[in-house]
Motif scaffolding. Sequence first.
Motif, short mmCIF file in Angstrom:
data_model
loop_
_atom_site.label_atom_id
_atom_site.label_comp_id
_atom_site.label_asym_id
_atom_site.label_seq_id
_atom_site.Cartn_x
_atom_site.Cartn_y
_atom_site.Cartn_z
N UNK A 287 -99.53 -27.91 3.03
CA UNK A 287 -98.87 -26.72 2.49
C UNK A 287 -98.30 -25.87 3.62
N UNK A 288 -99.09 -25.68 4.67
CA UNK A 288 -98.63 -24.87 5.80
C UNK A 288 -97.35 -25.44 6.40
N UNK A 289 -97.30 -26.77 6.55
CA UNK A 289 -96.13 -27.38 7.14
C UNK A 289 -94.93 -27.37 6.18
N UNK A 290 -95.19 -27.23 4.89
CA UNK A 290 -94.08 -27.05 3.94
C UNK A 290 -93.39 -25.71 4.19
N UNK A 291 -94.18 -24.69 4.50
CA UNK A 291 -93.59 -23.39 4.83
C UNK A 291 -92.88 -23.43 6.18
N UNK A 292 -93.42 -24.22 7.10
CA UNK A 292 -92.73 -24.42 8.38
C UNK A 292 -91.36 -25.04 8.13
N UNK A 293 -91.32 -26.07 7.28
CA UNK A 293 -90.06 -26.73 6.95
C UNK A 293 -89.11 -25.78 6.24
N UNK A 294 -89.65 -24.87 5.43
CA UNK A 294 -88.82 -23.92 4.69
C UNK A 294 -88.04 -23.00 5.62
N UNK B 296 -89.69 -19.53 0.31
CA UNK B 296 -89.00 -18.37 0.85
C UNK B 296 -87.49 -18.59 0.92
N UNK B 297 -86.77 -17.53 1.12
CA UNK B 297 -85.31 -17.57 1.30
C UNK B 297 -84.57 -18.06 0.06
N UNK B 298 -85.19 -17.88 -1.11
CA UNK B 298 -84.50 -18.22 -2.35
C UNK B 298 -84.36 -19.70 -2.63
N UNK B 299 -85.10 -20.54 -1.93
CA UNK B 299 -85.01 -21.99 -2.11
C UNK B 299 -86.35 -22.55 -2.56
N UNK B 300 -86.31 -23.77 -3.07
CA UNK B 300 -87.56 -24.45 -3.43
C UNK B 300 -88.34 -24.76 -2.16
N UNK B 301 -89.65 -24.75 -2.26
CA UNK B 301 -90.49 -25.07 -1.10
C UNK B 301 -90.37 -26.56 -0.80
N UNK B 302 -89.96 -26.94 0.41
CA UNK B 302 -89.86 -28.36 0.74
C UNK B 302 -91.22 -29.04 0.63
N UNK B 303 -91.24 -30.21 0.03
CA UNK B 303 -92.49 -30.93 -0.17
C UNK B 303 -92.67 -32.04 0.86
N UNK B 304 -93.92 -32.30 1.19
CA UNK B 304 -94.25 -33.47 2.00
C UNK B 304 -94.03 -34.72 1.14
N UNK C 247 -88.45 -33.23 -6.32
CA UNK C 247 -88.85 -32.74 -5.00
C UNK C 247 -88.67 -33.79 -3.92
N UNK C 248 -88.50 -35.04 -4.30
CA UNK C 248 -88.44 -36.14 -3.33
C UNK C 248 -87.22 -36.08 -2.40
N UNK C 249 -85.99 -35.86 -2.91
CA UNK C 249 -84.83 -35.93 -2.03
C UNK C 249 -84.85 -34.98 -0.84
N UNK C 250 -85.42 -33.79 -1.00
CA UNK C 250 -85.43 -32.80 0.08
C UNK C 250 -86.77 -32.70 0.79
N UNK C 251 -87.62 -33.71 0.61
CA UNK C 251 -88.96 -33.66 1.17
C UNK C 251 -88.95 -33.85 2.69
N UNK C 252 -90.01 -33.40 3.33
CA UNK C 252 -90.16 -33.56 4.78
C UNK C 252 -91.26 -34.60 5.05
#
Length: 433
Positions: free
Chosen positions: A207-214, A309-317, A379-384
């Motif tokens: 979860x923390x790294x999802x916010x990093x990616x965001x 954050x920033x009005x976008x979906x949270x990037x998923x692992x 969530x898959x296409x924009x995942x990290x």
Amino acid sequence: MRRKLIAAVGVAALVTGAAACGSGDSAASKNPKERDETLTVWLMVDAQSTWPELVKDVNAQFKKKYPKVTVKVQYQQWADKAKKLDTALGGDKFPDVVELGNTETMTYILGGALAEIDPKKYDNSDTWIQGLKDTCAFEGKQYCVPYYAGARVAVYNAEMFRKATGSDTLPQSEDALLKAADKVRDAYGAKDKRFSSLYLPGRYWYAAMSYVAAYGGRIAEYDEGSEEWKATLSTPEAQQGIAHFIDLVKRYNKGDQTKDEQDHANVMANEKAALLYGNGWEAGSVIDGKANGNPKLKGKIRTAGMPGPNGKALPSFIGGSDLAVVSKSQVQDLGEEWISLFTSEKSQEVLASKDILPNNTRQLEPLKRKASTAPIANAVPDAWFTPIAPGWTAIEKEEVLEVMLLDILKGSSVADATKKADRKINELINQGS
């Protein structure tokens, strides 16, 4: 990107030249009905608990062609699988086929522990999900087969949100979500001081790294000049994401903030949480009485895309598993054929029927329109993904990211904790385990 092949000390030593030759031509050329070898398959316990009928059906198909071949499926736990596999590969009792989490594969590929496979032998290989396919590839060759994919989404108690906010639909922006979470906290937290309207465990590094990616940050980046990975958690973008995550933990998690996410579905099942960020299938775990869930919550637990954050979906692992043939195996051809059956289009349909994401984009498309799977499938296409580096498994084993997060929760500054983590990552990331 060309990655330097760094000898994986330990894993590399597990594979000797003679043993790595695999099954000989004589065995492969036999009449299938005359083959009498044993094929040992290591699958994770998920297959035993959630799709046992698929394992049974594939073994029946395999038995029809190879009536004298014995298939031994041995189920493993995630907690100790890597240690058991390393030990097995170092001896003479090892699996022929092994399931690997997609963050584990590169260590074994670089160590020579996995046999090269031909993607053309497998259904839908031309549309394998890129995030899974990449974890099986090195210098233009493929060493494992994508099995299934996973992504994280919001799992929430719709009844709690409806009673507290007037709506059982999860807000689509983070600002609106947090305002709703505040109302849920006020409605339920007054009676139960351990109630979390948003339950984010402090050691939950995915979860923390999802916010990093965001915020545009990364765990590490590959330097083409030096041909090495370099940690980047101390960059402003990564630090901003980590700080955002920590703020949410402190603001909303009223339970033990030093825990990881392993039991967060049980926390929701016990009605101690209204919202968590987890795998889509965990919504089922919340209500499954056989898995310490709460059947009384059936019909109340839903999934949705997690606002970031920033009005976008949270990037998923982009999580998931791969299947590989061990290079020391003397029955590599049988292993390849078993995997081919187990990852066939028909088999992937079984997984999709259970709301598990298939290994290819073609079969993923219908799940984007199915209510129960749309959040996770989209969530898959924009995942990290974690760095596909030789030392990543060592970083996970030493819990570098978890230690960093705990240090911050205990009082260290984000700047100090990320610099410390970067030093440790740089020590490990370019070395094999």
